[in-house]
Design a protein around this motif. Structure first.
Motif, PDB file in Angstrom:
ATOM      1  N   GLY A   1      38.787  13.008  33.647  1.00 39.60           N
ATOM      2  CA  GLY A   1      38.277  14.168  34.129  1.00 39.60           C
ATOM      3  C   GLY A   1      39.149  14.639  35.434  1.00 39.60           C
ATOM      4  O   GLY A   1      40.028  13.758  36.032  1.00 39.60           O
ATOM      5  N   VAL A   2      39.069  15.837  35.903  1.00 41.20           N
ATOM      6  CA  VAL A   2      39.519  16.187  37.101  1.00 41.20           C
ATOM      7  C   VAL A   2      38.401  16.804  38.127  1.00 41.20           C
ATOM      8  O   VAL A   2      37.445  17.450  37.905  1.00 41.20           O
ATOM      9  CB  VAL A   2      40.371  17.527  36.910  1.00 41.20           C
ATOM     10  CG1 VAL A   2      41.123  18.047  38.173  1.00 41.20           C
ATOM     11  CG2 VAL A   2      41.438  17.361  35.998  1.00 41.20           C
ATOM     12  N   TYR A   3      38.390  16.214  39.098  1.00 43.85           N
ATOM     13  CA  TYR A   3      37.332  16.694  40.166  1.00 43.85           C
ATOM     14  C   TYR A   3      37.907  16.622  41.688  1.00 43.85           C
ATOM     15  O   TYR A   3      38.349  15.509  42.170  1.00 43.85           O
ATOM     16  CB  TYR A   3      36.130  15.680  40.327  1.00 43.85           C
ATOM     17  CG  TYR A   3      35.039  15.939  41.167  1.00 43.85           C
ATOM     18  CD1 TYR A   3      34.246  16.893  41.023  1.00 43.85           C
ATOM     19  CD2 TYR A   3      34.836  15.206  42.198  1.00 43.85           C
ATOM     20  CE1 TYR A   3      33.293  16.882  42.103  1.00 43.85           C
ATOM     21  CE2 TYR A   3      33.851  15.112  43.143  1.00 43.85           C
ATOM     22  CZ  TYR A   3      33.020  16.270  43.124  1.00 43.85           C
ATOM     23  OH  TYR A   3      32.192  16.415  44.002  1.00 43.85           O
ATOM     24  N   ASP A   4      37.620  17.801  42.421  1.00 44.40           N
ATOM     25  CA  ASP A   4      38.175  17.695  44.089  1.00 44.40           C
ATOM     26  C   ASP A   4      39.598  16.883  43.996  1.00 44.40           C
ATOM     27  O   ASP A   4      39.504  16.038  45.022  1.00 44.40           O
ATOM     28  CB  ASP A   4      37.160  16.982  44.671  1.00 44.40           C
ATOM     29  CG  ASP A   4      37.278  17.405  46.107  1.00 44.40           C
ATOM     30  OD1 ASP A   4      37.809  18.349  46.675  1.00 44.40           O
ATOM     31  OD2 ASP A   4      36.802  16.327  46.931  1.00 44.40           O
TER      32      ASP A   4
ATOM     33  N   GLU B   1      31.641  21.561  34.783  1.00 46.72           N
ATOM     34  CA  GLU B   1      30.806  22.227  35.634  1.00 46.72           C
ATOM     35  C   GLU B   1      31.635  23.160  36.615  1.00 46.72           C
ATOM     36  O   GLU B   1      32.750  23.106  36.365  1.00 46.72           O
ATOM     37  CB  GLU B   1      30.124  21.002  36.248  1.00 46.72           C
ATOM     38  CG  GLU B   1      28.966  20.426  35.333  1.00 46.72           C
ATOM     39  CD  GLU B   1      28.244  19.336  35.888  1.00 46.72           C
ATOM     40  OE1 GLU B   1      27.989  19.340  37.339  1.00 46.72           O
ATOM     41  OE2 GLU B   1      27.712  18.610  35.470  1.00 46.72           O
ATOM     42  N   ASP B   2      30.959  23.474  37.511  1.00 42.36           N
ATOM     43  CA  ASP B   2      31.731  24.188  38.665  1.00 42.36           C
ATOM     44  C   ASP B   2      33.181  23.529  39.034  1.00 42.36           C
ATOM     45  O   ASP B   2      34.171  24.371  38.884  1.00 42.36           O
ATOM     46  CB  ASP B   2      30.922  24.578  40.113  1.00 42.36           C
ATOM     47  CG  ASP B   2      29.655  25.064  39.515  1.00 42.36           C
ATOM     48  OD1 ASP B   2      29.759  25.878  38.625  1.00 42.36           O
ATOM     49  OD2 ASP B   2      28.629  24.993  40.315  1.00 42.36           O
ATOM     50  N   ASP B   3      33.200  22.577  39.600  1.00 43.86           N
ATOM     51  CA  ASP B   3      34.487  21.984  40.111  1.00 43.86           C
ATOM     52  C   ASP B   3      34.792  20.627  39.356  1.00 43.86           C
ATOM     53  O   ASP B   3      35.494  19.857  39.939  1.00 43.86           O
ATOM     54  CB  ASP B   3      34.422  21.780  41.373  1.00 43.86           C
ATOM     55  CG  ASP B   3      33.156  20.651  42.055  1.00 43.86           C
ATOM     56  OD1 ASP B   3      32.296  20.529  41.012  1.00 43.86           O
ATOM     57  OD2 ASP B   3      32.977  20.552  43.140  1.00 43.86           O
ATOM     58  N   PHE B   4      34.285  20.465  38.254  1.00 40.55           N
ATOM     59  CA  PHE B   4      34.470  19.416  37.325  1.00 40.55           C
ATOM     60  C   PHE B   4      34.724  19.513  36.009  1.00 40.55           C
ATOM     61  O   PHE B   4      34.017  20.350  35.452  1.00 40.55           O
ATOM     62  CB  PHE B   4      33.404  18.244  37.608  1.00 40.55           C
ATOM     63  CG  PHE B   4      33.567  17.157  36.628  1.00 40.55           C
ATOM     64  CD1 PHE B   4      34.468  16.128  36.854  1.00 40.55           C
ATOM     65  CD2 PHE B   4      32.704  16.954  35.331  1.00 40.55           C
ATOM     66  CE1 PHE B   4      34.504  15.162  35.903  1.00 40.55           C
ATOM     67  CE2 PHE B   4      32.897  16.098  34.523  1.00 40.55           C
ATOM     68  CZ  PHE B   4      33.514  14.741  34.802  1.00 40.55           C
TER      69      PHE B   4
END
Length: 122
Positions: free
Chosen positions: A82-85, A55-58
């Motif tokens: 995962g990678v998020y923020d 998704e956009d930032d994930f």
């Protein structure tokens, strides 16, 4: 990208505990963190991982780790992360011999439950 936080989902920690019995002498949690950090710092190698969802930032990835029996990566362990923020989120760790694949919708459910728990703790 600079990583400022690690989030360990309960299902990941249970997986590590169960697999640690088979993988004596290995710290699977430390190995998982080291692999994910290395991949995030090297975007070219990150492109070689299986992208499960974006998704956009994930982004949610599946990576291979060496198996417990000393076999190579193809028959070894699978790390779902995962990678998020600016955070690395560790969702699952399983043996390829236990599951061939876990459906993406199930992994996303695990992830959402994990993030809800994380927000309640803060």
């Amino acid at each position: 990208m600079q990583i400022k936080k690690h989030i360990f989902c309960d299902c990941f920690l249970k997986d590590v505990k169960n697999l640690s019995k088979k993988c004596k002498g290995r710290d699977l949690k430390v190995e998982s963190v080291a692999l994910a950090e290395l991949l995030v710092k090297n975007p070219e190698s990150l492109k070689l991982q299986v992208l499960l969802h974006k998704e956009d930032d994930f982004a949610l990835y599946k990576s291979r780790l060496k198996g417990c029996s000393g076999r190579g990566k193809s028959g070894g362990l699978r790390l779902i992360w995962g990678v998020y923020d600016q955070a690395l989120i560790f969702v699952r760790l399983y043996s390829k011999s236990e599951f061939s694949n876990i459906p993406v919708h199930e992994l996303l459910d695990n992830l959402l439950n994990c993030l809800e728990e994380e927000n309640q703790d803060e």
